[in-house]
Design a protein around this motif. Structure first.
Motif, PDB file in Angstrom:
ATOM      1  N   THR A  72      -4.780  -6.032  -0.840  1.00 51.20           N
ATOM      2  CA  THR A  72      -4.856  -4.613  -0.703  1.00 51.20           C
ATOM      3  C   THR A  72      -5.069  -4.401   0.827  1.00 51.20           C
ATOM      4  O   THR A  72      -5.561  -4.984   1.620  1.00 51.20           O
ATOM      5  CB  THR A  72      -5.964  -3.669  -1.437  1.00 51.20           C
ATOM      6  N   PHE A  73      -4.789  -2.934   1.360  1.00 55.08           N
ATOM      7  CA  PHE A  73      -5.016  -2.664   2.794  1.00 55.08           C
ATOM      8  C   PHE A  73      -6.510  -2.798   3.092  1.00 55.08           C
ATOM      9  O   PHE A  73      -6.771  -3.112   4.129  1.00 55.08           O
ATOM     10  CB  PHE A  73      -4.431  -1.102   2.699  1.00 55.08           C
ATOM     11  N   SER A 102       0.823  -1.233   0.030  1.00 60.66           N
ATOM     12  CA  SER A 102       0.033  -0.007  -0.025  1.00 60.66           C
ATOM     13  C   SER A 102       0.952   1.267  -0.079  1.00 60.66           C
ATOM     14  O   SER A 102       2.009   1.133   0.650  1.00 60.66           O
ATOM     15  CB  SER A 102      -0.858  -0.040   1.094  1.00 60.66           C
TER      16      SER A 102
END
Length: 249
Positions: A242-243, A104
């Protein structure tokens, strides 16, 4: 207790170590054990013990060493390094075939909320002109910031999803650049002093303007987010995450 390796021994790496060693669970027990911290000598990573996760907030020069360690140990990778080329990002995604990998450009929960709000504003204000401005300290090596690129992706993605056509970034302006194209997104980088990070997304419409701003007062917000993500990533199946998937999924 989670065993971690920290890539980088500068300001960010030192802060990660300090906060990781201070972290405690609900029972008051340590959450992390730092088994190695790698500075300029990347060969030290070759002999570093296997860990549950490697946290990397260094720079692009360490990429091959980081990738080799993850392949050797199969550990989780939490990466906040920005400035990677498209080829390096492709290799980073490929690492997810054998280990849980999270990358990220920003680990702040506030920035995550900002991204969501930017996408919403783009959908609801499709005819507005959008300009992104980011400000960082005078030692930051890459521009625009990884966070600015993420915000740009939200704007472009929202327009594409709505069938508004192709939107493209314009990085700064100078000279006789002419009138602003309706499908350009301006991206501007300011550098100076010790600013931890400020990101502004401006929506300009007829006779009105909406500005969404996130202001980081300390790098600690990024470290707290990264350490929280590390705990959630360890033990996950291999994949490129993903975050949002790790923190909100």
């Amino acid at each position: 207790m989670h065993k971690i390796v920290i890539m980088g021994a500068g300001r960010m790496g030192s802060l990660i170590r300090r906060l990781a060693e201070a972290a405690r669970d609900e029972a008051g027990e340590p959450v992390f054990e730092v088994v190695a911290q790698i500075g300029f000598d990347l060969t030290e990573l070759e002999g570093a013990p296997a860990a549950d996760a490697l946290i990397d907030f260094s720079n692009v020069a360490t990429f091959e060493a980081v990738a080799a360690y993850v392949r050797r140990c199969g550990c989780a990778l939490v990466s906040g390094t920005t400035g990677y080329s498209e080829a390096q990002m492709a290799e980073l995604r490929a690492l997810g075939e054998g280990a849980p990998v999270l990358w990220s450009g920003n680990y702040s929960l506030g920035v995550a909320a900002l991204r969501h709000l930017v996408a919403q504003a783009t959908r609801e204000l499709p005819a507005f002109d959008v300009e992104i401005v980011e400000t960082h300290h005078n030692q930051k090596a890459d521009a625009p910031s990884g966070t600015a690129k993420m915000l740009l992706d939200e704007v472009v993605g929202a327009h594409e999803a709505a069938g508004d056509g192709v939107y493209a970034p314009v990085y700064g302006r100078s000279g006789m650049c002419g009138a602003r194209d309706a499908r350009e997104v301006g991206v501007h980088a300011l550098r100076g002093g010790t600013v931890a990070g400020v990101h502004e997304v401006h929506f300009f419409g007829p006779s009105e303007e909406l500005t969404l701003t996130h202001r980081a007062e300390s790098r600690e917000i990024f470290v707290h987010g990264a350490l929280a993500a590390t705990q959630k990533l360890i033990g996950r199946d291999p994949g490129f995450y993903t975050f949002d998937q790790i923190m909100f999924g």
